[in-house]
Write a protein that holds these residues in place. Structure first.
Motif, PDB file in Angstrom:
ATOM      1  N   ALA A 212      81.942   7.845  83.920  1.00 31.64           N
ATOM      2  CA  ALA A 212      83.137   7.348  84.619  1.00 31.64           C
ATOM      3  C   ALA A 212      83.772   8.390  85.537  1.00 31.64           C
ATOM      4  CB  ALA A 212      84.169   6.862  83.604  1.00 31.64           C
ATOM      5  N   ASN A 213      83.517   9.676  85.260  1.00 35.19           N
ATOM      6  CA  ASN A 213      84.103  10.772  86.044  1.00 35.19           C
ATOM      7  C   ASN A 213      85.613  10.588  86.236  1.00 35.19           C
ATOM      8  OD1 ASN A 213      84.107  13.166  87.502  1.00 35.19           O
ATOM      9  ND2 ASN A 213      83.727  12.140  89.463  1.00 35.19           N
ATOM     10  N   PRO A 214      86.375  10.511  85.126  1.00 31.60           N
ATOM     11  CA  PRO A 214      87.828  10.245  85.231  1.00 31.60           C
ATOM     12  C   PRO A 214      88.597  11.384  85.882  1.00 31.60           C
ATOM     13  CG  PRO A 214      87.246  10.845  82.982  1.00 31.60           C
ATOM     14  CD  PRO A 214      85.949  10.729  83.737  1.00 31.60           C
ATOM     15  N   HIS A 215      89.636  11.016  86.612  1.00 32.22           N
ATOM     16  CA  HIS A 215      90.499  12.017  87.238  1.00 32.22           C
ATOM     17  C   HIS A 215      91.487  12.589  86.225  1.00 32.22           C
ATOM     18  CE1 HIS A 215      92.541  14.089  90.466  1.00 32.22           C
ATOM     19  NE2 HIS A 215      93.691  13.506  90.163  1.00 32.22           N
ATOM     20  N   GLU A 216      91.915  11.734  85.295  1.00 28.58           N
ATOM     21  CA  GLU A 216      92.811  12.154  84.212  1.00 28.58           C
ATOM     22  C   GLU A 216      92.194  11.766  82.873  1.00 28.58           C
ATOM     23  OE1 GLU A 216      95.691  13.754  83.884  1.00 28.58           O
ATOM     24  OE2 GLU A 216      97.112  13.274  85.486  1.00 28.58           O
ATOM     25  N   ILE A 217      92.228  12.687  81.896  1.00 24.85           N
ATOM     26  CA  ILE A 217      91.836  12.372  80.521  1.00 24.85           C
ATOM     27  C   ILE A 217      93.051  12.666  79.653  1.00 24.85           C
ATOM     28  CG2 ILE A 217      90.277  12.871  78.606  1.00 24.85           C
ATOM     29  CD1 ILE A 217      88.210  13.810  80.623  1.00 24.85           C
ATOM     30  N   LEU A 218      93.692  11.601  79.171  1.00 24.93           N
ATOM     31  CA  LEU A 218      94.936  11.742  78.414  1.00 24.93           C
ATOM     32  C   LEU A 218      94.662  11.590  76.914  1.00 24.93           C
ATOM     33  CD1 LEU A 218      97.400   9.648  80.624  1.00 24.93           C
ATOM     34  CD2 LEU A 218      96.976  12.113  80.684  1.00 24.93           C
ATOM     35  N   GLY A 226     102.022  16.091  62.805  1.00 26.45           N
ATOM     36  CA  GLY A 226     102.353  17.511  62.636  1.00 26.45           C
ATOM     37  C   GLY A 226     101.246  18.449  63.061  1.00 26.45           C
ATOM     38  N   GLN A 227     100.899  19.408  62.191  1.00 25.40           N
ATOM     39  CA  GLN A 227      99.925  20.433  62.557  1.00 25.40           C
ATOM     40  C   GLN A 227      98.516  19.870  62.750  1.00 25.40           C
ATOM     41  OE1 GLN A 227      99.948  24.346  60.930  1.00 25.40           O
ATOM     42  NE2 GLN A 227     102.013  24.151  60.116  1.00 25.40           N
ATOM     43  N   ASP A 228      98.206  18.730  62.129  1.00 25.39           N
ATOM     44  CA  ASP A 228      96.897  18.113  62.350  1.00 25.39           C
ATOM     45  C   ASP A 228      96.703  17.754  63.825  1.00 25.39           C
ATOM     46  OD1 ASP A 228      96.133  18.316  59.767  1.00 25.39           O
ATOM     47  OD2 ASP A 228      96.677  16.277  59.188  1.00 25.39           O
ATOM     48  N   ALA A 229      97.821  17.437  64.499  1.00 29.31           N
ATOM     49  CA  ALA A 229      97.751  17.099  65.916  1.00 29.31           C
ATOM     50  C   ALA A 229      97.230  18.277  66.738  1.00 29.31           C
ATOM     51  CB  ALA A 229      99.134  16.681  66.419  1.00 29.31           C
ATOM     52  N   VAL A 230      97.506  19.500  66.275  1.00 27.52           N
ATOM     53  CA  VAL A 230      97.043  20.689  66.984  1.00 27.52           C
ATOM     54  C   VAL A 230      95.519  20.791  66.913  1.00 27.52           C
ATOM     55  CG1 VAL A 230      97.149  23.204  67.057  1.00 27.52           C
ATOM     56  CG2 VAL A 230      99.206  21.886  66.551  1.00 27.52           C
ATOM     57  N   ASN A 231      94.960  20.593  65.719  1.00 30.12           N
ATOM     58  CA  ASN A 231      93.504  20.622  65.562  1.00 30.12           C
ATOM     59  C   ASN A 231      92.846  19.526  66.376  1.00 30.12           C
ATOM     60  OD1 ASN A 231      93.852  22.703  63.660  1.00 30.12           O
ATOM     61  ND2 ASN A 231      94.097  21.226  61.994  1.00 30.12           N
ATOM     62  N   LEU A 232      93.485  18.356  66.401  1.00 33.74           N
ATOM     63  CA  LEU A 232      92.991  17.232  67.185  1.00 33.74           C
ATOM     64  C   LEU A 232      92.930  17.595  68.669  1.00 33.74           C
ATOM     65  CD1 LEU A 232      92.482  14.058  67.450  1.00 33.74           C
ATOM     66  CD2 LEU A 232      94.940  13.896  67.812  1.00 33.74           C
ATOM     67  N   ALA A 233      94.022  18.153  69.176  1.00 25.88           N
ATOM     68  CA  ALA A 233      94.087  18.516  70.594  1.00 25.88           C
ATOM     69  C   ALA A 233      93.037  19.568  70.940  1.00 25.88           C
ATOM     70  CB  ALA A 233      95.485  19.034  70.927  1.00 25.88           C
ATOM     71  N   ARG A 234      92.882  20.556  70.073  1.00 33.04           N
ATOM     72  CA  ARG A 234      91.879  21.601  70.300  1.00 33.04           C
ATOM     73  C   ARG A 234      90.474  20.999  70.410  1.00 33.04           C
ATOM     74  NH1 ARG A 234      94.038  25.679  66.617  1.00 33.04           N
ATOM     75  NH2 ARG A 234      94.765  27.467  67.828  1.00 33.04           N
ATOM     76  N   SER A 235      90.141  20.132  69.441  1.00 36.66           N
ATOM     77  CA  SER A 235      88.794  19.560  69.388  1.00 36.66           C
ATOM     78  C   SER A 235      88.488  18.731  70.629  1.00 36.66           C
ATOM     79  CB  SER A 235      88.644  18.683  68.139  1.00 36.66           C
ATOM     80  OG  SER A 235      88.840  19.437  66.971  1.00 36.66           O
ATOM     81  N   PHE A 236      89.419  17.861  71.017  1.00 37.66           N
ATOM     82  CA  PHE A 236      89.187  17.022  72.194  1.00 37.66           C
ATOM     83  C   PHE A 236      89.135  17.857  73.468  1.00 37.66           C
ATOM     84  CE2 PHE A 236      90.169  13.282  69.609  1.00 37.66           C
ATOM     85  CZ  PHE A 236      89.330  12.334  70.178  1.00 37.66           C
ATOM     86  N   ASP A 237      89.969  18.874  73.541  1.00 36.14           N
ATOM     87  CA  ASP A 237      89.984  19.711  74.742  1.00 36.14           C
ATOM     88  C   ASP A 237      88.679  20.489  74.890  1.00 36.14           C
ATOM     89  OD1 ASP A 237      91.191  20.697  77.072  1.00 36.14           O
ATOM     90  OD2 ASP A 237      91.842  22.520  76.039  1.00 36.14           O
ATOM     91  N   GLU A 238      88.166  21.007  73.770  1.00 33.86           N
ATOM     92  CA  GLU A 238      86.922  21.781  73.820  1.00 33.86           C
ATOM     93  C   GLU A 238      85.723  20.917  74.180  1.00 33.86           C
ATOM     94  OE1 GLU A 238      86.767  23.548  69.975  1.00 33.86           O
ATOM     95  OE2 GLU A 238      88.311  25.053  70.419  1.00 33.86           O
ATOM     96  N   ARG A 239      85.686  19.675  73.678  1.00 36.02           N
ATOM     97  CA  ARG A 239      84.511  18.829  73.886  1.00 36.02           C
ATOM     98  C   ARG A 239      84.590  17.951  75.133  1.00 36.02           C
ATOM     99  NH1 ARG A 239      80.945  17.967  69.747  1.00 36.02           N
ATOM    100  NH2 ARG A 239      79.814  16.884  71.418  1.00 36.02           N
ATOM    101  N   VAL A 240      85.791  17.461  75.435  1.00 39.67           N
ATOM    102  CA  VAL A 240      85.923  16.515  76.544  1.00 39.67           C
ATOM    103  C   VAL A 240      86.682  17.114  77.730  1.00 39.67           C
ATOM    104  CG1 VAL A 240      86.649  14.179  77.169  1.00 39.67           C
ATOM    105  CG2 VAL A 240      85.966  14.660  74.827  1.00 39.67           C
ATOM    106  N   GLY A 241      87.647  18.001  77.430  1.00 37.81           N
ATOM    107  CA  GLY A 241      88.436  18.612  78.494  1.00 37.81           C
ATOM    108  C   GLY A 241      89.586  17.723  78.921  1.00 37.81           C
ATOM    109  N   ILE A 242      90.626  17.661  78.098  1.00 37.23           N
ATOM    110  CA  ILE A 242      91.775  16.802  78.406  1.00 37.23           C
ATOM    111  C   ILE A 242      92.607  17.398  79.532  1.00 37.23           C
ATOM    112  CG2 ILE A 242      91.865  15.834  76.080  1.00 37.23           C
ATOM    113  CD1 ILE A 242      94.210  17.707  75.475  1.00 37.23           C
ATOM    114  N   THR A 243      93.304  16.532  80.277  1.00 35.57           N
ATOM    115  CA  THR A 243      94.180  16.999  81.363  1.00 35.57           C
ATOM    116  C   THR A 243      95.655  16.865  80.991  1.00 35.57           C
ATOM    117  OG1 THR A 243      94.180  14.799  82.379  1.00 35.57           O
ATOM    118  CG2 THR A 243      92.499  16.364  83.121  1.00 35.57           C
ATOM    119  N   GLY A 244      95.942  16.136  79.919  1.00 35.57           N
ATOM    120  CA  GLY A 244      97.332  15.967  79.505  1.00 35.57           C
ATOM    121  C   GLY A 244      97.419  15.281  78.158  1.00 35.57           C
ATOM    122  N   ILE A 245      98.628  15.233  77.620  1.00 34.42           N
ATOM    123  CA  ILE A 245      98.876  14.682  76.286  1.00 34.42           C
ATOM    124  C   ILE A 245      99.972  13.623  76.375  1.00 34.42           C
ATOM    125  CG2 ILE A 245      99.691  15.239  73.944  1.00 34.42           C
ATOM    126  CD1 ILE A 245      98.679  18.166  74.535  1.00 34.42           C
TER     127      ILE A 245
END
Length: 515
Positions: A212-218, A226-245
């Motif tokens: 799809a080559n998305p311009h934004e990955i949210l 809580g803190q689980d959200a931090v691990n979630l964000a790290r994992s998605f950012d490392e594998r997919v490369g998020i642009t925002g939350i």
């Protein structure tokens, strides 16, 4: 929003502001409490350490020693670090790309991706006049595609027709073609989630991204995790490369740990926050405003923006004309209460008013909440049209009938009538001629916003963000049009009688001081 963190930090920092001078020992003791408060709010340990170290470094420097009010300087330093941790500036969804701009929504199952997709589509359609197409790539969760279709019907946004048997990548390909051929500005891809992070999920997200080559990955994350959200964000950012939350259920988050941690850990901006179940309950994330709320400083700019979105300009003008003639009946009171409910009700408005966090519990204990507003509306709805326009008709027999119809008792009706009389008397004094309080208010507000003399009350819905911000600053500082303390009672500046700071709610029906 973030009430527990607000209460803890507020009590800690209030203890500092009253002192004439601060020693290193005072600062260290306060920062120990700040550290504890942040950890209790479920902020990640690494973020807490970095936060308190930066504040301490600045607090014990030369600048703080030369300050006239060192305690207030520490509050400012904590505020500035909160802003820095949350992201400094507001970052909007980036649509600066060739059409159709593809937005890919990712996250765990149950985080609110599908609902958030609908909210974003509605926002882009109504506020930015974009032509939006939504497509569900979730082939695993039962009825996920049907849910998005229903949301599309509710919001008036087109959705991609479902073809049985297609996989996520095939749907993404078909959606991109449909968006291009249909002349759509934005394509929103609602992807599947899992109950936890696993390899198949990440592989699927990476494959969809590649196609799809998305311009934004949210990344859509539940703020209550809580803190689980931090691990979630790290994992998605490392594998997919998020642009925002996008943080959901922020209205139910008393801690704020996810908001403070995710931005600091990933370096990716929080772009939007979900503050309710309704499709318009989505707000832009402004770091400085959130920091103000956390430290109990209120958020007047957001309050004015809410007013601009929800207050009907024609109704407001008609109300102003009635006030100038000294008329104010039960229909007008019902309109005022309705406007309050549209702007978030008692609780929502209190969170935006400076200093109101400190008296929130007292107000709740006095029974002043959204249930009170609903009772008042029920009473007014049980009246006849004649009774609403002329409350003096309400004698005992009529009160009994209204009480039975509204599920209240005579004392509730008497309180409402007393409140109405107080507001009606105030309206008469406000609207006495051009030289009266209303004339001064409108003239003063207009001059603050650079409007010509005699222009009257500005239409909030037609004001640009800069004008709204100027208006907010004027309201925060008070003294509009030579009126000490800002707006008159019941219109915003006179405030809740008996409350500190003289701040109040726009159009708040006559609450009386307890003796």
């Amino acid at each position: 929003m973030f009430e527990s963190l607000q209460d803890r930090l507020g009590s800690i920092l209030n203890g500092l502001t009253g002192r004439g001078a601060l020693s290193d020992k005072d600062v260290s003791a306060a920062l120990r409490e700040v550290r504890r408060a942040l950890l209790e709010a479920d902020v990640a340990l690494e973020v807490v350490r970095s936060f308190t170290d930066r504040v301490r470094e600045k607090a014990v420097g030369a600048e703080i020693l030369k300050s006239i009010k060192p305690g207030q300087m520490v509050v400012k330093l904590v505020h500035d670090e909160l802003v820095a941790t949350l992201g400094t500036e507001q970052v909007a969804i980036d649509l600066n790309a060739p059409s159709p701009v593809t937005i890919m929504m990712v996250g765990l199952q149950g985080s609110g991706k599908t609902t958030t997709s609908g909210k974003i589509a509605k926002r882009l359609t109504e506020r930015q006049r974009k032509k939006v197409l939504m497509a569900s790539l979730d082939t695993r969760r039962p009825a996920a595609q049907e849910q998005l279709r229903v949301l599309g019907e509710q919001t008036g946004v087109a959705t991609l027709p479902v073809i049985a048997g297609q996989g996520p990548v095939e749907i993404a390909t078909r959606a991109e073609q449909a968006a291009r051929l249909g002349g759509y500005d934005v394509l929103i891809l609602d992807t599947a989630g899992r109950t936890h992070i696993d390899e198949p999920l990440m592989a699927e997200m990476a494959e969809i991204k590649s196609r799809a080559n998305p311009h934004e990955i949210l990344l859509v994350a539940d703020s209550l995790t809580g803190q689980d959200a931090v691990n979630l964000a790290r994992s998605f950012d490392e594998r997919v490369g998020i642009t925002g939350i996008v943080l959901t259920r922020v209205d139910g988050d008393g801690r704020g740990g996810a908001a403070l941690s995710m931005r600091a850990v990933t370096g990716k901006p929080i772009k939007l926050i979900g503050v309710g179940e309704k499709m318009d309950a989505l707000e832009e994330f402004h770091p400085s405003r959130i920091a103000d709320r956390i430290l109990g400083m209120g958020d007047i700019v957001s309050l004015v923006e809410k007013a601009a979105e929800n207050i009907d300009a024609e109704k407001a003008a008609a109300m102003a004309r009635k006030m100038q003639s000294g008329k104010f009946d039960m229909n007008d009171l019902a309109d005022q209460i309705g406007q309050m409910q549209k702007m978030g009700g008692m609780g929502g408005l209190m969170g935006l008013m400076p200093g109101m966090g400190k008296v929130r519990d007292q107000v709740a204990a006095a029974g002043i909440d959204d249930r009170l507003l609903k009772r008042q509306l029920a009473i007014i709805s049980s009246m006849t049209a004649k009774e609403r326009s002329n409350p003096d008709l309400l004698k005992n027999s009529r009160k009994k009938r209204i009480a039975a119809g509204s599920g209240t008792d005579a004392s509730d009706i008497n309180k409402l009538l007393k409140m109405h009389r107080q507001m009606a008397d105030m309206m008469k004094s406000v609207g006495k001629g051009k030289g009266g309080m209303m004339g001064k208010l409108m003239g003063g507000l207009g001059s603050k916003l650079g409007l010509p003399s005699g222009a009257g009350m500005p239409d909030l819905s037609k004001m640009d963000p800069k004008q709204l911000e100027e208006m907010a600053k004027s309201l925060q500082s008070g003294g509009l049009g030579g009126l000490p303390g800002g707006l008159p009672p019941g219109l915003g500046g006179g405030g809740l009688p008996g409350m500190p700071g003289g701040r109040g709610f726009p159009g708040l029906p006559g609450l009386t001081r307890k003796k």
